[in-house]
Design an enzyme around this catalytic site. Structure first.
Site, PDB file in Angstrom:
ATOM      1  N   HIS A 155     -11.012 -17.699  -9.453  1.00 10.94           N
ATOM      2  CA  HIS A 155     -11.913 -17.781 -10.607  1.00 10.94           C
ATOM      3  C   HIS A 155     -13.539 -17.932  -9.817  1.00 10.94           C
ATOM      4  O   HIS A 155     -13.614 -18.986  -8.837  1.00 10.94           O
ATOM      5  CB  HIS A 155     -11.560 -19.143 -11.077  1.00 10.94           C
ATOM      6  CG  HIS A 155     -12.570 -19.505 -12.224  1.00 10.94           C
ATOM      7  ND1 HIS A 155     -12.284 -19.240 -13.699  1.00 10.94           N
ATOM      8  CD2 HIS A 155     -13.483 -20.416 -12.353  1.00 10.94           C
ATOM      9  CE1 HIS A 155     -13.259 -19.348 -14.537  1.00 10.94           C
ATOM     10  NE2 HIS A 155     -13.754 -20.272 -13.771  1.00 10.94           N
ATOM     11  N   ASP A 208      -7.680 -23.028 -16.529  1.00 15.05           N
ATOM     12  CA  ASP A 208      -8.576 -23.091 -15.193  1.00 15.05           C
ATOM     13  C   ASP A 208      -8.410 -24.566 -14.958  1.00 15.05           C
ATOM     14  O   ASP A 208      -9.657 -24.946 -14.570  1.00 15.05           O
ATOM     15  CB  ASP A 208      -9.954 -22.551 -15.484  1.00 15.05           C
ATOM     16  CG  ASP A 208      -9.864 -21.065 -15.958  1.00 15.05           C
ATOM     17  OD1 ASP A 208      -9.129 -20.292 -15.606  1.00 15.05           O
ATOM     18  OD2 ASP A 208     -11.099 -20.787 -16.563  1.00 15.05           O
ATOM     19  N   CYS A 219     -32.191   0.264  28.240  1.00 19.97           N
ATOM     20  CA  CYS A 219     -32.814  -0.498  29.217  1.00 19.97           C
ATOM     21  C   CYS A 219     -31.845  -1.595  29.665  1.00 19.97           C
ATOM     22  O   CYS A 219     -32.193  -2.083  30.781  1.00 19.97           O
ATOM     23  CB  CYS A 219     -34.054  -1.185  28.302  1.00 19.97           C
ATOM     24  SG  CYS A 219     -33.021  -1.913  26.874  1.00 19.97           S
TER      25      CYS A 219
END
Length: 914
Positions: A118, A154, A719
Site C-alpha cells: 500500500h 487497509d 591515474c
C-alpha cells in the site's frame, strides 16, 4: 507485536501473485530470483487485445496465468474461481498492486495468509488514492506499507514500512518513480523474505492518525480557488496526472498539470487570464501560467489540457492553434510513414490511422506513451521527446507536426544553433559540436583559429575544432561571472538547480551511446568501457550531486569567550563564484563530470578547458547542458592549449577556484600561478605511482585478474593504475606466468569492435613516450617478459607489457608510464614492513592496494600505506559517493562524495548579539 514463526528458517515458498501493472511484474521477477515458486499469477483480463505486463512476464516463464474478470458476484465469492485458485496450492498470497476485490476465502486460504503493498504510511491515507492524498495534504513524509490482509479496508497488521521525504514539487508520478516503485518492489520482496525466515512481525495499526479518503475521480478534482497558493499547488500536484485537477476557464473545463511553487520576490510579466473564482487573474508568462492563492502568493503551472484531450504548454495559451502547419520534405514524409506504422502497431484495435486519429481516444495508455517515445528515438535519435509532448499532440497530424518541428530545431524557445560535424559510425549518426561554447552559444575562436583533433585508431583527423585564445577566455569568464552575480543561476532555489542538473543527467543518458562513440573515436577508449565507465559513471556523478543541491548546510556553534552571553554564531556554506576546471585526456567526459557536477551543485559557474587532444565529448556535453535548460553563462567550454587557455585561467583575477587533474609538473605551475594572481582556491589531482602488494596467501586467480585490471584498465591511461606490483617471492613466478597467459589472450584492435580488450593509446606523443619508457627499463636491466613495442598497424597502438626483476633504483620503478606497462618486483616472505617501506618510498600517494586473505594483515598494511585510496582484495573500485584524491605530490583536495562539495564552497561565519 506478534511474529509469524516457521519451522524452517529461510524456506522457499509456493506463492500466488495477485495483481497487475509493471510494479506487479517487477515484484514477480524478484520473487523468482529469490528462489520462490510462483504457482500462479492472477491478473486482469487483456485490454484492447493487450495483456497486462505481469501476465506477459509470467506467460513467458510458463507460469500459469489466470485472468478472471471478477472474483465476486453480488458480494459472494465465485466458487469456480476460488476452486481454480485453491488448486495452485499457494502457501502465501502476494498482492503487489491489485484493483480487484479478492474474497476472504482466498485471502485466508494459504498457511501464511496474504500480504498487500500500500503506497502510504498506514494508518494514514487508507484507500485507493493514497499517493494523491499524501500530496494533497502536503505531507512532508511519504512512503509505503506492506501489511497483512484482513477483512477491513487497509486495516490489517503492519509487516514492514519505509518512508521518504516528499519534495515540495513532487507529483504522483515523480514520487512513484523515485521511491514508491523501486523501493516498494524491494520492500515487498523483503517482506516475503522475512516471512520465509520466520521473522515477519504483525504490528496492529494504531487508531491515532488513521485517515481514509475517497477515490480521486475527475468529478471531485475541481479546484477550489479560495485557498492559499501552497494548498492550490498541493491540490494540483496531488491530482497530477490522474485524475487531473480542473477548473472552468473561458467557458470550458481546463485541467492543470506541472505545478510548482514560485519565489514571490520575482516580478511577473505576461498576459492576464481571467479564472472564475480565483482571487485574481492568472498571468500567462513565457514560463507558464502563474496562479495566485488567496494569500497573494503564487504558483506556476506548466501544462493545460482541454476537454477534447488536447494538451498545450501553459505559456502557449493565447497562441494555441495559431501556428501554421509545416510542409514535409520527402525525408520527413518517410518518417511520417514509419510513425503511422508505429501508431498502427500500438493501436491494434484501430483499422486505419488517419490524420485525425486521436492516440488516447483510440485506447492508448501511459505505457503506450513510453513506447511511442522510444519508437521515435529509434527512428530519429535527434528527436528527443518527453512524455508530455505526446499528451500535448494527441492526433496523428499534430504529433507528426510536433516531431518535424523538433527535428528542424524549431520551437518557441530561443534556438540553440549548432554547426555539427556529422559522422555515420558505430551503427548511428553522431552529431558533434566543434566550436567554443561561451555564454550559451557555440562560437568561433578569435580570428577563426582551429586545430585538428585526431582519431587514435587510425591517425586520421576527425574534424577541425575551434582553438581558444586569451580574449575567448576573458569572454567566457565574464559570461560566467555575470551568470553567477546577475543571472538566474545565482538566485535559483537549490532544489530547482538540482532538478536542472538531474535533467542534464537524463539527457546524457538519452545520448549515452552517442557520447560513448565520440569518446571512443576521440580518446581511443574501448566502446563498451566508454559506455559503462566514461559515460555511465559521468551520468551517475551528475545524478548524485543533483541530490546534494538542497542539502548543503552550515552549523550553529556555541561560543564561549563572548560577553554578554546572548550570542548566536552560525556558519553558512556559500559558492565560490567563477570556477575554472582543467581536465586531462584519459577520461575526457568522466573527469569533466567528477569536477563539474560538484561545482554546479555548490552553485558556482564554470569555465572548463578540456584536454586539447580530446575536446569532443566536452563540447557535446555543453550542447546537452543548454538543452537541459541550464542558463547562459553557467557552463563555458574552451578547447585550447594549456600554455594559453590554462595559463590565463590560472592568472585571471575573476576566477576564484581552479580544479585541475593532470601531471604533477603542471600542477605545481598552476598552483604557483593561482597564488601569485589572486590566491585562488586550488584542488589538484596529480600523478601517481600506486603500489599494489600481493601476498602469497591471496586468492591467486582473483589477484591475477584484478592485478591485470589495475594496470591495463583503459589501456593503462588511468591515474590510479598500479604503477608497481610487489609480489611475494614464493608466488612470484606463478603469478607472472598466469599474467602472461592472460595478456596473450587480450585482443588489440578497433575500440568500436565489441570484442576488443585493448584500444589505441590516446595520442602519438604519448605512444612515443611509452616506447622510450620501455627502452629505458630494458637498458637498466629489468626483464621484459612480453610487449614493450608499438603495434605495427595504423594508429597509436602499444602492446600490453610486463617487466619483472625491477629494482628500486630503476627509472621504471619510480616514474609512472601512464600506459599498459606492468612493473613487477619481488619481496621476501614475512618482510611486511620492508615491502611497506618500499611501497611508500615514492613522492606520489594517489592510490594503493593489497591482496591477502589475512584480514589483520590487510588492515595493518592499509593503515600504513601512504595513499589517498587503499583497495583491499579489489582495485579500481571507485564510486560517486566515495571521496577520491591523493597525498604528497599526487595533490590535495577531493573529487566525488560529500567531500568534493567543500572544494567548491567557502565557509562564512556569522555572529549575532541580541
Amino acid at each position: 507485536m506478534d511474529f509469524l514463526l516457521l519451522t524452517h528458517k529461510g524456506a522457499r515458498m509456493r506463492i500466488a501473485v495477485i495483481g497487475q501493472s509493471l510494479f506487479g511484474q517487477e515484484v514477480y521477477k524478484e520473487l523468482r530470483k529469490d528462489g520462490h515458486t510462483i504457482v500462479g499469477v492472477f491478473t486482469i483480463p487483456d485490454k484492447d487485445g493487450k495483456a497486462d505486463p505481469l501476465a506477459t512476464e509470467a506467460e513467458k516463464d510458463g507460469v500459469p496465468v489466470f485472468k478472471f474478470p471478477r472474483w465476486r458476484l453480488k458480494g459472494q465469492a465465485i466458487q469456480e474461481v476460488v476452486t481454480q485458485y485453491k488448486a495452485t496450492g499457494a502457501e502465501l498470497n502476494v498482492l503487489p498492486f491489485c484493483s480487484q476485490f479478492i474474497p476472504m476465502e482466498v485471502i485466508d486460504h494459504p498457511r501464511h495468509g496474504s500480504i498487500i503493498y500500500h503506497p502510504s504510511l498506514l494508518p494514514r491515507h487508507r484507500g485507493a488514492s493514497a499517493i494523491n492524498w499524501t500530496l494533497i495534504h502536503g505531507d512532508k513524509k511519504g512512503g509505503f506499507t506492506v501489511f497483512w490482509a484482513d477483512d477491513g479496508l487497509d486495516t490489517g497488521p503492519i509487516l514492514l514500512q519505509r518512508e521518504c521525504d516528499v519534495e515540495p514539487n513532487d507529483t504522483v508520478n515523480t514520487i512513484y518513480k523515485r521511491f514508491l516503485f523501486p523501493e516498494g518492489v524491494k520492500g515487498t520482496v523483503e517482506a516475503v523474505r522475512l516471512i520465509a525466515e520466520g521473522k515477519a512481525p504483525k504490528i496492529t495499526q494504531p487508531a491515532e492518525g488513521a485517515t481514509y479518503e475517497c477515490i480521486q475521480k475527475k468529478d471531485n478534482a475541481k479546484i477550489d480557488w479560495n485557498q492559499s497558493a501552497e494548498a492550490l499547488h498541493n491540490w494540483i500536484r496531488g491530482n497530477d496526472k490522474v485524475p487531473g485537477a480542473w477548473a472552468e476557464v473561458d467557458g470550458q473545463k481546463v485541467t492543470f498539470y506541472g505545478s510548482s511553487l514560485v519565489d514571490n520576490g520575482t516580478a511577473v510579466n505576461g498576459q492576464p487570464l481571467e479564472i472564475p473564482g480565483a482571487s485574481q487573474p492568472g498571468i500567462v508568462t513565457k514560463s507558464g501560467l502563474v496562479l495566485f492563492g488567496n494569500d497573494g502568493k503564487t504558483l506556476l503551472v506548466k501544462n493545460l489540457q482541454f476537454e477534447d484531450g488536447k494538451m498545450i504548454a501553459a505559456a502557449q495559451y493565447f497562441r494555441s492553434g495559431s501556428s501554421a502547419a509545416v510542409e514535409l520534405t520527402e525525408e520527413e514524409k518517410t518518417f511520417a510513414v514509419q510513425m503511422r506504422a508505429v501508431w498502427q502497431s500500438i493501436l491494434s484495435n484501430v483499422s486505419q490511422i488517419e490524420d485525425s486519429t486521436d492516440f488516447f481516444k483510440s485506447g492508448a495508455a501511459s505505457m503506450d506513451v513510453v513506447r511511442l517515445v522510444e519508437e521515435v528515438k529509434l527512428r530519429a535519435s535527434s528527436c528527443q521527446l518527453q512524455n508530455e509532448d505526446v499528451y500535448m499532440n494527441t492526433t496523428f497530424q499534430d504529433f507528426i507536426q510536433m516531431c518535424v518541428r523538433k527535428l528542424r530545431g524549431e520551437d518557441d524557445e530561443e534556438e540553440l544553433v549548432v554547426d555539427y560535424v556529422e559522422k555515420n559510425i558505430n551503427n548511428m549518426t553522431i552529431k558533434m559540436p566543434h566550436q567554443l561554447f561561451i555564454n550559451g552559444e557555440f562560437v568561433d575562436a578569435e580570428g577563426g583559429k582551429t586545430y585538428k583533433t585526431i582519431n587514435p585508431t587510425d591517425g586520421t583527423a576527425i574534424c577541425d575544432v575551434s582553438l581558444a585564445q586569451i580574449s575567448d577566455v576573458d569572454r567566457a569568464v565574464a559570461a560566467a561571472k555575470e551568470a553567477f552575480e546577475e543571472g538566474e543561476w545565482g538566485k535559483m532555489n537549490p532544489r530547482d538547480r538540482g532538478r536542472l542538473i538531474y535533467r542534464l543527467a537524463d539527457l546524457m543518458e538519452e545520448h549515452q551511446e552517442e557520447l560513448a562513440t565520440i569518446e571512443a573515436i576521440d580518446s581511443g577508449a574501448v566502446y563498451t568501457l566508454a559506455l559503462k565507465t566514461h559515460v555511465g559513471m559521468s551520468i551517475q556523478t551528475f545524478r548524485y550531486f543533483a541530490g546534494w543541491c538542497d542539502k548543503i548546510q552550515g552549523s550553529t556553534i556555541p561560543i564561549n569567550q563572548a560577553r554578554p552571553n546572548r550570542n548566536l554564531t552560525f556558519t553558512k556554506k556559500e559558492p565560490m563564484g567563477v570556477c575554472a576546471i582543467v581536465i586531462p585526456w584519459n577520461y575526457p567526459l568522466m573527469m569533466l563530470a567528477w569536477k563539474t557536477a560538484a561545482c554546479l551543485a555548490a552553485g558556482n559557474t564554470v569555465v572548463l578547458k578540456p584536454a586539447q587532444v580530446t575536446p569532443l565529448t566536452a563540447l557535446k556535453f555543453a550542447e546537452l547542458a543548454a538543452r537541459a535548460g541550464l542558463p547562459k553563462g553557467v557552463i563555458n567550454i574552451l578547447p585550447g592549449s594549456g600554455a594559453l587557455v590554462g595559463q590565463r585561467l590560472s592568472d585571471h583575477p575573476d576566477v576564484r577556484k581552479l580544479g585541475f587533474t593532470g601531471s604533477t609538473e603542471i600542477g605545481k605551475h598552476i598552483m604557483k600561478s593561482c597564488a601569485v594572481s589572486n590566491v585562488k582556491k586550488v584542488s589538484l589531482e596529480l600523478g601517481g605511482k600506486s603500489p599494489l602488494i600481493i601476498f602469497s596467501d591471496c586468492e591467486m586467480d582473483k589477484a591475477v585478474r584484478m592485478g591485470m585490471s589495475s594496470v591495463f584498465f583503459n589501456k593503462g591511461e588511468n591515474c590510479i593504475a598500479a604503477g608497481r606490483l610487489f609480489v611475494e617471492d614464493s608466488i612470484h613466478d606463478l603469478f607472472v606466468q598466469k599474467v602472461v597467459e592472460e595478456v596473450k589472450k587480450m585482443k588489440i584492435g578497433d575500440p568500436l569492435d565489441r570484442s576488443t580488450d585493448h584500444g589505441p593509446q590516446n595520442h602519438k606523443a604519448h605512444l612515443d613516450k611509452l616506447v622510450e619508457y620501455c627502452q629505458t627499463g630494458v637498458k637498466e636491466g629489468a626483464t621484459l617478459v612480453c610487449g614493450g613495442r608499438q603495434v605495427q598497424r595504423p594508429g597509436f597502438f602499444f602492446e600490453p607489457t610486463v617487466f619483472t626483476d625491477v629494482q628500486d633504483h630503476m627509472y621504471i620503478a619510480k616514474e609512472e608510464s601512464f600506459g599498459p606497462v606492468m612493473i613487477i618486483s619481488k619481496f621476501k616472505s614475512g618482510e611486511v614492513d620492508d615491502v611497506l617501506r618500499r611501497a611508500n618510498a615514492t613522492e606520489y600517494g594517489l592510490a594503493s592496494g593489497v591482496f591477502t586473505r589475512d584480514i589483520s594483515k590487510a588492515l595493518y598494511v592499509s593503515e600504513r600505506l601512504n595513499a589517498g585510496t587503499v583497495f583491499v582484495n579489489t582495485y579500481n573500485k571507485t564510486d560517486v559517493a566515495a571521496p577520491f584524491g591523493g597525498f604528497k605530490q599526487s595533490g590535495f583536495g577531493k573529487d566525488l562524495g560529500q567531500d568534493a562539495l567543500n572544494e567548491y564552497l567557502k565557509t562564512k561565519t556569522v555572529t549575532i548579539e541580541y
